[in-house]
Write a protein that holds these residues in place. Sequence first.
Motif, short mmCIF file in Angstrom:
data_model
loop_
_atom_site.label_atom_id
_atom_site.label_comp_id
_atom_site.label_asym_id
_atom_site.label_seq_id
_atom_site.Cartn_x
_atom_site.Cartn_y
_atom_site.Cartn_z
N ALA A 19 0.86 -1.20 -0.14
CA ALA A 19 0.03 0.02 0.03
C ALA A 19 0.79 1.37 0.05
N VAL A 20 1.88 1.19 0.92
CA VAL A 20 2.80 2.32 0.68
C VAL A 20 3.63 2.65 -0.63
N ASN A 21 3.84 1.53 -1.05
CA ASN A 21 4.53 1.85 -2.26
C ASN A 21 3.56 2.18 -3.71
N ALA A 22 2.46 1.55 -3.42
CA ALA A 22 1.42 1.94 -4.53
C ALA A 22 0.59 3.30 -4.27
N HIS A 23 1.05 4.06 -3.14
CA HIS A 23 0.78 5.26 -2.90
C HIS A 23 -0.96 5.40 -2.62
N ASP A 24 -1.49 4.03 -2.06
CA ASP A 24 -2.87 3.87 -1.72
C ASP A 24 -3.37 3.97 -0.32
N ALA A 27 -6.34 1.86 1.05
CA ALA A 27 -5.88 0.48 1.32
C ALA A 27 -4.96 0.44 2.68
N PHE A 28 -4.14 1.28 2.71
CA PHE A 28 -3.24 1.43 3.89
C PHE A 28 -4.01 1.46 5.31
N LEU A 29 -4.82 2.56 5.37
CA LEU A 29 -5.87 2.66 6.42
C LEU A 29 -6.65 1.31 6.62
N ALA A 30 -7.26 0.67 5.72
CA ALA A 30 -7.95 -0.55 5.88
C ALA A 30 -7.08 -1.40 6.46
N LEU A 31 -5.79 -1.58 6.55
CA LEU A 31 -5.15 -2.67 7.19
C LEU A 31 -4.89 -2.36 8.59
N LEU A 32 -5.27 -1.13 9.44
CA LEU A 32 -5.05 -0.78 10.48
C LEU A 32 -6.29 -0.93 11.36
N LEU A 47 -1.29 9.40 14.01
CA LEU A 47 -1.16 8.66 12.93
C LEU A 47 -1.47 9.17 11.49
N GLU A 48 -2.61 9.53 11.42
CA GLU A 48 -3.14 10.18 9.97
C GLU A 48 -2.20 11.36 9.63
N GLU A 49 -1.95 12.32 10.44
CA GLU A 49 -1.06 13.48 10.22
C GLU A 49 0.10 12.92 9.98
N TRP A 50 0.97 11.82 10.36
CA TRP A 50 2.20 11.43 10.31
C TRP A 50 2.34 10.93 8.87
N ILE A 51 1.17 9.92 8.79
CA ILE A 51 1.09 9.37 7.25
C ILE A 51 1.20 10.15 6.06
N ASP A 52 0.36 11.17 6.14
CA ASP A 52 0.16 12.22 5.07
C ASP A 52 1.36 12.93 4.77
N LYS A 53 2.05 13.39 6.12
CA LYS A 53 3.50 14.19 6.06
C LYS A 53 4.55 13.28 5.50
N GLU A 54 4.75 11.96 6.01
CA GLU A 54 6.06 11.43 5.53
C GLU A 54 5.64 10.46 4.56
N ASP A 57 1.81 12.19 1.15
CA ASP A 57 1.90 13.64 0.27
C ASP A 57 3.22 13.79 -0.26
N VAL A 58 4.25 12.74 -0.10
CA VAL A 58 5.59 12.90 -0.28
C VAL A 58 6.25 11.67 -1.20
N GLY A 59 5.42 11.01 -1.74
CA GLY A 59 5.85 9.92 -2.41
C GLY A 59 6.78 8.92 -1.59
N GLY A 60 6.34 8.81 -0.34
CA GLY A 60 7.12 7.48 0.20
C GLY A 60 7.44 6.26 -0.45
N HIS A 61 8.44 5.44 -0.16
CA HIS A 61 8.62 4.18 -0.90
C HIS A 61 9.65 3.35 0.00
N MET A 62 9.14 2.08 0.34
CA MET A 62 9.97 1.24 1.05
C MET A 62 10.48 0.15 0.21
N ASP A 63 11.85 0.27 0.32
CA ASP A 63 12.65 -1.09 -0.06
C ASP A 63 13.33 -1.86 0.84
N VAL A 64 12.66 -3.08 1.11
CA VAL A 64 12.99 -4.01 2.37
C VAL A 64 14.15 -4.80 2.03
N GLN A 65 15.04 -4.45 2.99
CA GLN A 65 16.55 -5.05 2.82
C GLN A 65 16.49 -6.38 3.62
N ASN A 66 15.64 -6.27 4.73
CA ASN A 66 15.83 -7.58 5.60
C ASN A 66 14.51 -7.77 6.32
#
Length: 108
Positions: A19-24, A27-32, A47-54, A57-66
């Motif tokens: 959901a993060v990587n799809a900017h959805d 879907a993200f909120l439905a998981l919580l 939570l809602e303020e943080w997820i928008d800001k981080e 609203d800013v194209g967040g993307h996660m590349d999982v290393q481990n």
Amino acid sequence: MPIAPGKLSDPAVRAFVTAVNAHDRDAFLALLTPDATMSDDGSDRDLEEWIDKEIFDVGGHMDVQNESHGGRGLLVTYRNDTWGEMRTSWRFDVCDDGRISRFETGQA
């Protein structure tokens, strides 16, 4: 080499990263859970303020290393338009119904 989101062990965490990587945001909120909480670098945040800001609203993307703790702990190269790229850790509390009740993140 990053772990593809579809290969992550825990279904809730897999859906979270997807959901993060799809900017959805929906879907993200439905998981919580309705009362889900989170912290960033050890401080609880709105939570809602943080997820928008981080994330959303800013194209967040996660590349999982481990992953650790049965897939509920992640080491991630995280990037967004505000901060650029950084190494972060994520930890998730997942309820019996498969929804996330808390996540914690911070620089690794």
